[in-house]
Design a protein around this motif. Structure first.
Motif, PDB file in Angstrom:
ATOM      1  N   GLN A  48       0.839  -1.187   0.000  1.00 17.61           N
ATOM      2  CA  GLN A  48       0.000   0.000   0.000  1.00 17.61           C
ATOM      3  C   GLN A  48       0.883   1.249   0.000  1.00 17.61           C
ATOM      4  N   PRO A  66      -2.536   5.754   4.115  1.00 17.84           N
ATOM      5  CA  PRO A  66      -2.767   5.223   2.763  1.00 17.84           C
ATOM      6  C   PRO A  66      -3.424   6.269   1.870  1.00 17.84           C
ATOM      7  N   TYR A 125      -5.825   6.305  -1.031  1.00 22.18           N
ATOM      8  CA  TYR A 125      -6.726   5.393  -1.735  1.00 22.18           C
ATOM      9  C   TYR A 125      -7.113   5.936  -3.104  1.00 22.18           C
ATOM     10  N   ARG A 144      -8.157   0.024  -2.419  1.00 20.38           N
ATOM     11  CA  ARG A 144      -6.887  -0.020  -3.151  1.00 20.38           C
ATOM     12  C   ARG A 144      -6.234   1.356  -3.122  1.00 20.38           C
ATOM     13  N   THR A 145      -4.937   1.374  -2.926  1.00 18.55           N
ATOM     14  CA  THR A 145      -4.204   2.644  -2.962  1.00 18.55           C
ATOM     15  C   THR A 145      -3.664   2.885  -4.369  1.00 18.55           C
TER      16      THR A 145
END
Length: 301
Positions: A217, A236, A238, A245-246
């Protein structure tokens, strides 16, 4: 020889297509020409929110205060905002304009709004994209503080033939891609015909804070001059609204490329308009603008 000719034709066709698409976008989205206020001084200072701004404000506060001051996004969170009393404020973060009274996860926006309503007791122009018109935030400001004048600008990204894009920029019908709010602010100040624009707090050093965890990530620690570093951690970044999901490392560095390319576009446009942009940031990775040491006093007219 043949290859050079092919490349020349290919370049022309590429610029032609970009120009045509830009004109279509302007017809659809950019029909409202920006009406910018007349500059108050020949020199302005655009203040980014990078950590190095603390050093610049400590060393050059008197200099900055003698220029027309332009702040951006969450600058109002800093205590020095009320001392500086900026004449201009640019917000381009779209999250500001989907914010409502029911929003629960954006205390930073709520805080900025509160400061604008309760503490801005001097004339200040607030520059926002035209798509923000009718938003909850602007409704609160326009009804709640007559000292703040809202100025709308078109954030319609245009490209293509240089003569065409510069004409669209100057008419307020389009802008370069503003990957950061500083690019939007510089475009607006060039069009207000300042002679010299000083840039402070433009660290552009996000790459120093990129990390990758064991789950692949992408994490970034975004530090602003008004933050307490111990309170800021790597988070993170995103790429989807479901926070599953990054962004990839490739997409993150492509985004950084767009930032630095945007500064090069702005430099060329400033040169075309006879405006000098000087990077006076205590720390900065921007190489598009001439670096400078502060000279005092500022010439007045």
């Amino acid at each position: 020889m043949l290859e050079a000719g092919f490349n020349s034709v290919n370049q022309f066709l590429s610029e032609f297509v970009k120009s045509l698409l830009s004109l279509v976008k302007v017809v659809i989205r950019g029909r409202h020409m920006a009406r910018l206020p007349i500059r108050q001084l020949p020199v302005c200072s655009v203040l980014g929110n990078g950590p190095s701004l603390n050093e610049s404000l400590a060393d050059h506060f008197d200099f900055i205060q003698q220029t027309e001051v332009v702040c951006v996004n969450n600058f109002a969170h800093a205590d020095i905002f009320l001392r500086l009393r900026p004449q201009d404020y640019v917000i381009s973060d779209p999250n500001y304009f989907v914010f409502t009274e029911q929003t629960t996860d954006r205390d930073d926006i709520r805080r900025t709004l509160s400061i604008f309503l309760e503490h801005v007791n001097w004339p200040m122009s607030l520059y926002v994209p035209h798509f923000a018109k009718g938003s909850y935030l602007l409704g609160q400001i326009e009804r709640g503080n007559p000292q703040i004048k809202v100025v709308y600008f078109n954030y319609t990204v245009v490209s293509g033939f240089r003569w065409l894009t510069y004409w669209l920029y100057s008419k307020g019908l389009g802008m370069p891609q503003a990957q950061t709010v500083i690019i939007a602010a510089l475009t607006l100040m060039i069009n207000r015909r300042f002679e010299t624009i000083y840039l402070f707090g433009a660290d552009t050093s996000w790459h120093e804070q990129i990390r990758l965890n064991d789950q692949n990530q992408l994490l970034i620690k975004q530090i602003h001059f008004y933050d307490k570093p111990k309170d800021v951690t790597h988070q993170p970044v995103y790429s989807d609204k479901y926070r599953q999901r990054t962004f990839s490392m490739a997409s993150q560095f492509l985004s950084l490329h767009k930032v630095f390319r945007g500064y090069e576009v702005i430099r060329n446009y400033a040169d075309h308009k006879g405006v000098t942009i000087l990077n006076a940031s205590a720390k900065s990775y921007i190489d598009a603008f001439e670096r400078t040491q502060i000279k005092w006093p500022v010439a007045s007219k």
